[in-house]
Design a protein around this motif. Sequence first.
Motif, mmCIF file in Angstrom:
data_model
loop_
_atom_site.group_PDB
_atom_site.id
_atom_site.type_symbol
_atom_site.label_atom_id
_atom_site.label_comp_id
_atom_site.label_asym_id
_atom_site.label_seq_id
_atom_site.Cartn_x
_atom_site.Cartn_y
_atom_site.Cartn_z
ATOM 1 N N LYS A 1 -25.139 16.337 -10.673
ATOM 2 C CA LYS A 1 -24.293 17.429 -10.164
ATOM 3 C C LYS A 1 -24.665 18.731 -10.862
ATOM 4 N N LYS B 1 -17.486 22.858 -7.664
ATOM 5 C CA LYS B 1 -16.767 21.838 -6.903
ATOM 6 C C LYS B 1 -17.786 20.859 -6.329
ATOM 7 N N PRO B 2 -17.406 19.573 -6.170
ATOM 8 C CA PRO B 2 -18.363 18.578 -5.663
ATOM 9 C C PRO B 2 -19.053 19.004 -4.365
ATOM 10 N N LYS B 3 -18.297 19.637 -3.446
ATOM 11 C CA LYS B 3 -18.906 20.038 -2.172
ATOM 12 C C LYS B 3 -19.939 21.139 -2.378
ATOM 13 N N GLU B 4 -19.644 22.075 -3.293
ATOM 14 C CA GLU B 4 -20.598 23.159 -3.571
ATOM 15 C C GLU B 4 -21.860 22.596 -4.198
ATOM 16 N N SER B 5 -21.664 21.750 -5.220
ATOM 17 C CA SER B 5 -22.807 21.156 -5.921
ATOM 18 C C SER B 5 -23.679 20.364 -4.951
ATOM 19 N N ALA B 6 -23.045 19.538 -4.126
ATOM 20 C CA ALA B 6 -23.812 18.689 -3.200
ATOM 21 C C ALA B 6 -24.603 19.540 -2.218
ATOM 22 N N ALA B 7 -24.015 20.629 -1.743
ATOM 23 C CA ALA B 7 -24.698 21.471 -0.744
ATOM 24 C C ALA B 7 -25.905 22.167 -1.366
ATOM 25 N N GLN C 1 -28.613 19.564 -2.103
ATOM 26 C CA GLN C 1 -29.243 19.129 -0.857
ATOM 27 C C GLN C 1 -30.212 20.175 -0.343
#
Length: 273
Positions: free
Chosen positions: A198, A203-209, A212
Amino acid sequence: MTYETISVSKVTPNIGAYISGVDLSQALSDQTFEEINSALVENQVIFFRDQHMSPDQHKDLGRRFGSLHVHPVAPGIAGHPEILPLHSDAKVQYAASAWHSDVSCDQQPNLGAILYAKVLPEHGGDTMFASMHAAYEGLTGQMQHFLSGLEAQHGSEHIFGPPKKAGDKRPTAVHPVIRTHPVSGRQGIYVNGSFTTKIVGMKPKESAAILQFLYQHIDTPEYHVRFQWEVNSIAFWDNRSTQHRAVADYFPQTRTMHRVTVNGDKPFYRPNA
Ligand SMILES: [Fe+2]
């Protein structure tokens, strides 16, 4: 850099060069060592053909570049714990077919590795390398600026499983998302789809985006070179500025490589002057 003791022939503009005119089984003169080291840093991965080295000579070559890494779990070849065999056959598949830089979960990940082809399938079994400098330089200034302030968490338990002994811990580390090369000062992307878990503080969604996006960006052919092995070929990659992946297209044939790994330093980010 002009080379006087070796010949350097680039494979692509961004990454990879063939080195010829040197016998790696012999002790390198200081000048030849400096030239090989410069070719490594500039081209990020260097390739040699038709080299005939004993295990001791393989280790001696690695030691010119730093102390050698001994794998904490995987055993080395007989009598040489510093030489890691990577072996695939009909029973055992060694894959490593996802992009990664080696052990970025360590506080001080490897400087690089010297991989020596011993047994190869009739066709296939190539290795691909990606330039993290070229990938960084392919981003806009705004994106480079945004990423340069970030750090990422790296781990290995999700790859290697929980530790075997109670109380042991798999290594974890926090490293800058943009890593400055300690020799050249060039910037490079330093997150990978295998070990990075991460981006710190997001936030998890920000990190993942963001991760990716970076993994897709790294997976761009203009940043890649693909090496076709021959028996007695060597690939020496700079683990600070590249990612690599095996091409797992030869099962159930046999492929055996010997790897000597050179210890590295702690990643850092330093803004361009
Ligand atoms: Fe690897």
